[in-house]
Design a protein around this motif. Structure first.
Motif, PDB file in Angstrom:
ATOM      1  N   MET A 173     -22.905  63.422  75.763  1.00 51.00           N
ATOM      2  CA  MET A 173     -22.603  63.977  77.082  1.00 51.00           C
ATOM      3  C   MET A 173     -21.338  63.349  77.653  1.00 51.00           C
ATOM      4  O   MET A 173     -21.007  62.193  77.344  1.00 51.00           O
ATOM      5  N   GLY A 174     -20.670  64.102  78.494  1.00 55.39           N
ATOM      6  CA  GLY A 174     -19.452  63.587  79.082  1.00 55.39           C
ATOM      7  C   GLY A 174     -19.297  63.995  80.533  1.00 55.39           C
ATOM      8  O   GLY A 174     -19.969  64.911  81.033  1.00 55.39           O
ATOM      9  N   TRP A 175     -18.428  63.278  81.215  1.00 56.91           N
ATOM     10  CA  TRP A 175     -17.995  63.605  82.574  1.00 56.91           C
ATOM     11  C   TRP A 175     -16.490  63.844  82.558  1.00 56.91           C
ATOM     12  O   TRP A 175     -15.735  63.077  81.947  1.00 56.91           O
ATOM     13  N   PHE A 176     -16.081  64.893  83.229  1.00 58.01           N
ATOM     14  CA  PHE A 176     -14.679  65.221  83.424  1.00 58.01           C
ATOM     15  C   PHE A 176     -14.451  65.423  84.914  1.00 58.01           C
ATOM     16  O   PHE A 176     -15.383  65.577  85.678  1.00 58.01           O
ATOM     17  N   ARG A 177     -13.184  65.464  85.292  1.00 62.78           N
ATOM     18  CA  ARG A 177     -12.867  65.763  86.681  1.00 62.78           C
ATOM     19  C   ARG A 177     -11.582  66.556  86.758  1.00 62.78           C
ATOM     20  O   ARG A 177     -10.736  66.499  85.860  1.00 62.78           O
ATOM     21  N   GLN A 178     -11.442  67.284  87.848  1.00 61.52           N
ATOM     22  CA  GLN A 178     -10.243  68.072  88.075  1.00 61.52           C
ATOM     23  C   GLN A 178      -9.869  68.007  89.538  1.00 61.52           C
ATOM     24  O   GLN A 178     -10.619  68.472  90.399  1.00 61.52           O
ATOM     25  N   CYS A 219     -20.095  67.710  84.469  1.00 53.15           N
ATOM     26  CA  CYS A 219     -20.732  67.154  83.290  1.00 53.15           C
ATOM     27  C   CYS A 219     -20.671  68.194  82.173  1.00 53.15           C
ATOM     28  O   CYS A 219     -20.558  69.396  82.443  1.00 53.15           O
ATOM     29  N   ALA A 220     -20.720  67.703  80.953  1.00 53.20           N
ATOM     30  CA  ALA A 220     -20.572  68.585  79.805  1.00 53.20           C
ATOM     31  C   ALA A 220     -21.382  68.054  78.627  1.00 53.20           C
ATOM     32  O   ALA A 220     -21.589  66.842  78.517  1.00 53.20           O
ATOM     33  N   ALA A 221     -21.810  68.969  77.774  1.00 56.17           N
ATOM     34  CA  ALA A 221     -22.633  68.618  76.617  1.00 56.17           C
ATOM     35  C   ALA A 221     -21.896  68.937  75.319  1.00 56.17           C
ATOM     36  O   ALA A 221     -21.321  70.024  75.171  1.00 56.17           O
ATOM     37  N   ASP A 222     -21.944  67.973  74.404  1.00 48.00           N
ATOM     38  CA  ASP A 222     -21.286  68.093  73.103  1.00 48.00           C
ATOM     39  C   ASP A 222     -22.356  68.006  72.025  1.00 48.00           C
ATOM     40  O   ASP A 222     -22.952  66.940  71.838  1.00 48.00           O
ATOM     41  N   TYR A 225     -16.636  70.089  74.000  1.00 46.13           N
ATOM     42  CA  TYR A 225     -17.869  70.313  74.751  1.00 46.13           C
ATOM     43  C   TYR A 225     -18.163  71.801  74.893  1.00 46.13           C
ATOM     44  O   TYR A 225     -17.310  72.561  75.341  1.00 46.13           O
ATOM     45  N   GLY A 226     -19.380  72.157  74.524  1.00 46.02           N
ATOM     46  CA  GLY A 226     -19.728  73.569  74.523  1.00 46.02           C
ATOM     47  C   GLY A 226     -20.406  74.056  75.782  1.00 46.02           C
ATOM     48  O   GLY A 226     -20.401  75.257  76.069  1.00 46.02           O
ATOM     49  N   TYR A 227     -20.968  73.141  76.542  1.00 47.43           N
ATOM     50  CA  TYR A 227     -21.668  73.517  77.771  1.00 47.43           C
ATOM     51  C   TYR A 227     -21.147  72.691  78.935  1.00 47.43           C
ATOM     52  O   TYR A 227     -20.900  71.487  78.786  1.00 47.43           O
ATOM     53  N   TRP A 228     -21.038  73.364  80.084  1.00 48.24           N
ATOM     54  CA  TRP A 228     -20.469  72.738  81.266  1.00 48.24           C
ATOM     55  C   TRP A 228     -21.324  73.044  82.494  1.00 48.24           C
ATOM     56  O   TRP A 228     -21.905  74.136  82.615  1.00 48.24           O
ATOM     57  N   GLY A 229     -21.350  72.066  83.413  1.00 48.91           N
ATOM     58  CA  GLY A 229     -21.933  72.321  84.715  1.00 48.91           C
ATOM     59  C   GLY A 229     -20.942  73.048  85.604  1.00 48.91           C
ATOM     60  O   GLY A 229     -19.785  73.277  85.223  1.00 48.91           O
ATOM     61  N   GLN A 230     -21.389  73.382  86.799  1.00 47.74           N
ATOM     62  CA  GLN A 230     -20.557  74.146  87.725  1.00 47.74           C
ATOM     63  C   GLN A 230     -19.594  73.250  88.494  1.00 47.74           C
ATOM     64  O   GLN A 230     -18.660  73.743  89.133  1.00 47.74           O
ATOM     65  N   GLY A 231     -19.828  71.958  88.446  1.00 44.97           N
ATOM     66  CA  GLY A 231     -18.957  71.009  89.128  1.00 44.97           C
ATOM     67  C   GLY A 231     -19.458  70.642  90.506  1.00 44.97           C
ATOM     68  O   GLY A 231     -20.181  71.403  91.156  1.00 44.97           O
TER      69      GLY A 231
END
Length: 125
Positions: free
Chosen positions: A34-39, A96-99, A112-118
């Motif tokens: 799992m990962g966290w990204f930001r924009q 958040c995202a799932a790999d 990452y193939g799946y993402w949350g809405q942010g």
């Protein structure tokens, strides 16, 4: 149907803390790194942190090392990001995202193939 739902964001003063959560459903959570990204507004999405399926392995972007901590509770299908010593430049939408491809700590969003809405995090100065 896979769902990743972030919570815990909001407005905080510089130097404060927030804990983000990401509740996962529709996938075998313990089988995904799992990962966290930001924009930030007007900027590219950037890597923040990742953790392996067990939660033992972690990786952080240099700009959050020593301030943010990623963790997960596989029994609760939940990913966390503890954010301390927040700075105005941490203001962004956090995802958040799932790999699903093995035990890796990918920093590329393409992994990452799946993402949350942010969820919005705003740090005031």
């Amino acid at each position: 149907q896979v769902q990743l739902v972030e919570s815990g964001g909001g407005l905080v003063q510089a130097g404060g803390s927030l804990r983000l959560s990401c509740a996962a459903s529709g996938l075998p959570f313990s089988g995904y790194s799992m990962g966290w990204f930001r924009q930030a507004l007007g900027k590219e999405r950037e890597f923040v942190s990742a953790t392996t399926r067990s939660g033992i392995g972690t990786n952080y972007a240099d700009f959050v090392k020593g301030r943010f901590t990623i963790s997960r509770d596989n029994a609760k299908n939940t990913l966390y990001l503890q954010m301390n010593s927040l700075k105005p430049e941490d203001t962004a939408v956090y995802y958040c995202a799932a790999d699903g491809w093995g035990e890796r700590l990918a920093a590329s969003a393409n992994a990452y193939g799946y993402w949350g809405q942010g969820i919005q995090v705003t740090v005031s100065s």
